[in-house]
Design a protein around this motif. Structure first.
Motif, mmCIF file in Angstrom:
data_model
loop_
_atom_site.group_PDB
_atom_site.id
_atom_site.type_symbol
_atom_site.label_atom_id
_atom_site.label_comp_id
_atom_site.label_asym_id
_atom_site.label_seq_id
_atom_site.Cartn_x
_atom_site.Cartn_y
_atom_site.Cartn_z
ATOM 1 N N GLY A 347 -10.465 -18.076 -21.838
ATOM 2 C CA GLY A 347 -10.600 -16.649 -22.126
ATOM 3 C C GLY A 347 -9.793 -15.776 -21.189
ATOM 4 O O GLY A 347 -9.866 -14.547 -21.251
ATOM 5 N N CYS A 348 -9.030 -16.389 -20.294
ATOM 6 C CA CYS A 348 -8.162 -15.635 -19.385
ATOM 7 C C CYS A 348 -7.043 -16.552 -18.903
ATOM 8 O O CYS A 348 -7.170 -17.783 -18.943
ATOM 9 C CB CYS A 348 -8.943 -15.085 -18.191
ATOM 10 N N LYS A 349 -5.953 -15.946 -18.446
ATOM 11 C CA LYS A 349 -4.838 -16.735 -17.954
ATOM 12 C C LYS A 349 -5.193 -17.381 -16.608
ATOM 13 O O LYS A 349 -5.885 -16.771 -15.799
ATOM 14 C CB LYS A 349 -3.592 -15.862 -17.790
ATOM 15 N N PRO A 350 -4.687 -18.577 -16.373
ATOM 16 C CA PRO A 350 -4.951 -19.212 -15.084
ATOM 17 C C PRO A 350 -4.044 -18.667 -13.991
ATOM 18 O O PRO A 350 -2.964 -18.138 -14.259
ATOM 19 C CB PRO A 350 -4.626 -20.687 -15.355
ATOM 20 N N GLN A 351 -4.503 -18.801 -12.752
ATOM 21 C CA GLN A 351 -3.649 -18.553 -11.603
ATOM 22 C C GLN A 351 -2.704 -19.751 -11.463
ATOM 23 O O GLN A 351 -3.157 -20.900 -11.502
ATOM 24 C CB GLN A 351 -4.496 -18.403 -10.333
ATOM 25 N N ILE A 352 -1.425 -19.492 -11.312
ATOM 26 C CA ILE A 352 -0.433 -20.567 -11.272
ATOM 27 C C ILE A 352 -0.112 -20.944 -9.820
ATOM 28 O O ILE A 352 0.240 -20.087 -9.012
ATOM 29 C CB ILE A 352 0.864 -20.164 -11.994
ATOM 30 N N VAL A 353 -0.252 -22.227 -9.525
ATOM 31 C CA VAL A 353 0.078 -22.756 -8.204
ATOM 32 C C VAL A 353 1.225 -23.743 -8.374
ATOM 33 O O VAL A 353 1.157 -24.644 -9.210
ATOM 34 C CB VAL A 353 -1.123 -23.482 -7.561
ATOM 35 N N VAL A 354 2.288 -23.567 -7.595
ATOM 36 C CA VAL A 354 3.396 -24.513 -7.648
ATOM 37 C C VAL A 354 3.449 -25.318 -6.349
ATOM 38 O O VAL A 354 3.037 -24.851 -5.290
ATOM 39 C CB VAL A 354 4.747 -23.806 -7.887
ATOM 40 N N THR A 355 3.941 -26.534 -6.468
ATOM 41 C CA THR A 355 4.098 -27.409 -5.311
ATOM 42 C C THR A 355 5.586 -27.651 -5.094
ATOM 43 O O THR A 355 6.364 -27.718 -6.044
ATOM 44 C CB THR A 355 3.383 -28.746 -5.544
ATOM 45 N N ASP A 356 5.944 -27.774 -3.822
ATOM 46 C CA ASP A 356 7.358 -27.957 -3.498
ATOM 47 C C ASP A 356 7.453 -28.685 -2.163
ATOM 48 O O ASP A 356 6.679 -28.407 -1.244
ATOM 49 C CB ASP A 356 8.056 -26.596 -3.405
ATOM 50 N N ALA A 357 8.381 -29.616 -2.060
ATOM 51 C CA ALA A 357 8.578 -30.345 -0.811
ATOM 52 C C ALA A 357 9.363 -29.537 0.203
ATOM 53 O O ALA A 357 9.482 -29.927 1.364
ATOM 54 C CB ALA A 357 9.296 -31.671 -1.079
ATOM 55 N N ARG A 358 9.893 -28.384 -0.239
ATOM 56 C CA ARG A 358 10.679 -27.530 0.656
ATOM 57 C C ARG A 358 9.846 -26.339 1.102
ATOM 58 O O ARG A 358 9.034 -25.817 0.340
ATOM 59 C CB ARG A 358 11.943 -27.039 -0.061
ATOM 60 N N PHE A 359 10.064 -25.897 2.333
ATOM 61 C CA PHE A 359 9.368 -24.721 2.843
ATOM 62 C C PHE A 359 10.016 -23.453 2.320
ATOM 63 O O PHE A 359 11.228 -23.402 2.084
ATOM 64 C CB PHE A 359 9.380 -24.711 4.377
ATOM 65 N N SER A 360 9.199 -22.420 2.147
ATOM 66 C CA SER A 360 9.699 -21.112 1.739
ATOM 67 C C SER A 360 8.771 -20.055 2.325
ATOM 68 O O SER A 360 7.753 -20.369 2.962
ATOM 69 C CB SER A 360 9.737 -21.000 0.205
ATOM 70 N N ASP A 361 9.093 -18.790 2.116
ATOM 71 C CA ASP A 361 8.262 -17.706 2.634
ATOM 72 C C ASP A 361 6.945 -17.611 1.867
ATOM 73 O O ASP A 361 6.857 -17.983 0.688
ATOM 74 C CB ASP A 361 8.998 -16.363 2.506
ATOM 75 N N GLU A 362 5.923 -17.113 2.544
ATOM 76 C CA GLU A 362 4.638 -16.768 1.935
ATOM 77 C C GLU A 362 3.995 -17.929 1.180
ATOM 78 O O GLU A 362 3.548 -17.780 0.030
ATOM 79 C CB GLU A 362 4.789 -15.559 1.007
ATOM 80 N N MET A 363 3.931 -19.086 1.810
ATOM 81 C CA MET A 363 3.247 -20.234 1.203
ATOM 82 C C MET A 363 1.769 -20.196 1.583
ATOM 83 O O MET A 363 1.380 -19.612 2.594
ATOM 84 C CB MET A 363 3.894 -21.538 1.682
ATOM 85 N N ILE A 364 0.937 -20.823 0.765
ATOM 86 C CA ILE A 364 -0.505 -20.839 1.009
ATOM 87 C C ILE A 364 -0.929 -22.217 1.503
ATOM 88 O O ILE A 364 -0.381 -23.241 1.086
ATOM 89 C CB ILE A 364 -1.287 -20.444 -0.274
#
Length: 432
Positions: A347-364
């Protein structure tokens, strides 16, 4: 046992140690608490003990000289002693640490103030730095009072009933069981019958089980070091199955758009072993659906054939556990179709989480994301890339980018199925 507290506010402790366990321990000569005014050891004519930090910055820093002079005067080299610095950025103070401290004859506590203490004091004079929590207060006096009180309880004779320590919170990496007193019926809430039975063995068992349940509900990470027998482990597993967290997590293995080694966007091939392992990972950690995302028709046919074998083909009767795991697998052409499928279900859009082996700004980080998922406010979709990782356009549209998995080496080439298992364990594990 002797406590020596070095502080610029000795009067802070007058009321703190004037009552309770510490006060009685002092009266009975089981411990002694000596307060030392740091300003008495200052060579400054105004008794100043702080100055501006080198390199600039806000606030004041405590000078090393007065602390060094005080320690040389106070420390008794004939005694087994330990020097403790209270610091917001230090190791967390625990019940285990309190027990360890109680084994010393002399405990010297340095109370930090302002922006802290000159680093050279820590490097040359301090044996351990301790924090009482992930917060900042006005000074180390608060932490010092907690350390003295907690460590004193482990000194022989301080507690009237030495067995009390065995039943208090954290003693066995378990929180203390619920307790009740008169009246037996208060606001229509009755004391559990077992506590009124007079059967001490039943009461002991009830308390033990309630302690385990309470720890699972409030501090599940403590159970990792708790010593549970087989019966208790089974009871805990049954309790877990009846009290599952109501999170909604989905995962997707993305075969397009992903990069190849030359960082060109491609559609990668589906691997049977990835589907086999990841569907079992997902089912183990309570994931709602595991999506395979590929627009290539031949690849979809291969995956459908694999799913069919275990859900309604020859493998169905051969292995019930695999049937259950493969039943959560679905195939989608695109990430957008995957999101639409979840939105229709939730009934609502999901929050999208991506995974990456590289570092970037503002990661959780894992702890923060795990708390968000468990808060049950929204569904979450975690995207895992194949090949050499998710394409930039996918990463840019995500709500969160998860920090890479890191070991102590500089090697960073996990298989995607290994990465999925590790990430799901960090995010969705019950921590026991």
């Amino acid at each position: 046992m002797q406590f020596d507290i070095i502080t610029i506010f000795p009067e802070f402790f007058e009321s703190v140690f004037s009552c309770g366990v510490a006060s009685k321990a002092v009266e009975n000569n089981l411990i002694s608490i000596n307060l030392h005014n740091l300003r008495d050891y200052s060579e400054n004519k105004h008794k100043k003990v702080d100055d501006t930090p080198y390199g600039g910055g806000s606030g004041m820093l405590m000078n090393p000289g007065p602390f060094a002079k005080a320690l040389k005067s106070i420390k008794d080299n004939k005694k087994k002693s330990v020097v403790i610095l209270t610091s917001a950025s230090a190791e967390r103070f625990t019940d285990k640490k309190a027990s360890e401290i109680s084994n010393y004859d002399q405990v010297i506590i340095l109370c930090g103030r302002y922006e802290g203490v000159d680093q050279r004091i820590s490097e040359k004079y301090v044996d351990m730095e301790l924090s009482i929590g992930d917060f900042v207060n006005s000074g180390g006096e608060y932490a010092a009072s907690v350390i003295v009180d907690s460590a004193s309880r482990y000194v022989k004779g301080v507690l009237g009933n030495s067995g009390s320590l065995d039943f208090e919170s954290y003693g066995e990496s378990l929180l203390e069981y619920p307790q009740y007193t008169k009246p037996d019926n208060f606001d229509e809430m009755k004391v559990p019958e077992v506590l009124l039975s007079g059967n001490h063995e039943k009461i002991r068992k009830w308390r033990r089980i309630e302690s385990i349940k309470k720890t699972y509900n409030k501090r599940p990470e403590l159970l990792d070091s708790a010593k549970l027998d087989l019966e208790e482990t089974k009871l805990l597993k049954d309790y877990q199955s009846e009290n599952l967290p109501n999170f909604r997590a989905y995962i997707a293995l993305i075969h397009y758009p992903v990069y190849n080694k030359q960082l060109e966007i491609i559609s990668s091939a589906c691997k049977s072993i990835d589907v086999h392992d990841i569907c079992r990972d997902a089912t183990t950690f309570g994931v709602e659906k595991f999506y395979i995302v590929t627009p290539v028709e031949e690849q979809q046919k291969l995956v459908k054939k694999l799913i069919s074998h275990w859900t309604d083909g020859p493998g169905e009767k051969y292995n019930e556990t695999k049937k259950r795991a493969f039943s959560i697998v679905e195939i989608k052409n695109t990430i957008e179709e995957t999101i639409e499928s979840i939105e229709k279900n939730e009934g609502c859009k999901p929050q999208i989480v991506v995974t990456d082996a590289r570092f970037s700004d503002e990661m959780i980080g894992y702890t923060e994301l795990g708390k968000k998922i468990m808060s049950n406010d929204k569904p979450f979709l975690i995207l895992f890339g194949t090949g050499w990782g998710l394409a930039k356009q996918v990463l840019e549209k995500a709500d969160y980018t998860l920090k890479p998995i890191e070991g102590y080496s500089n090697y960073n080439h996990l298989s995607v199925r290994s990465a999925v298992a590790i990430i799901l364990d960090r995010l969705l594990s019950c921590k026991i």
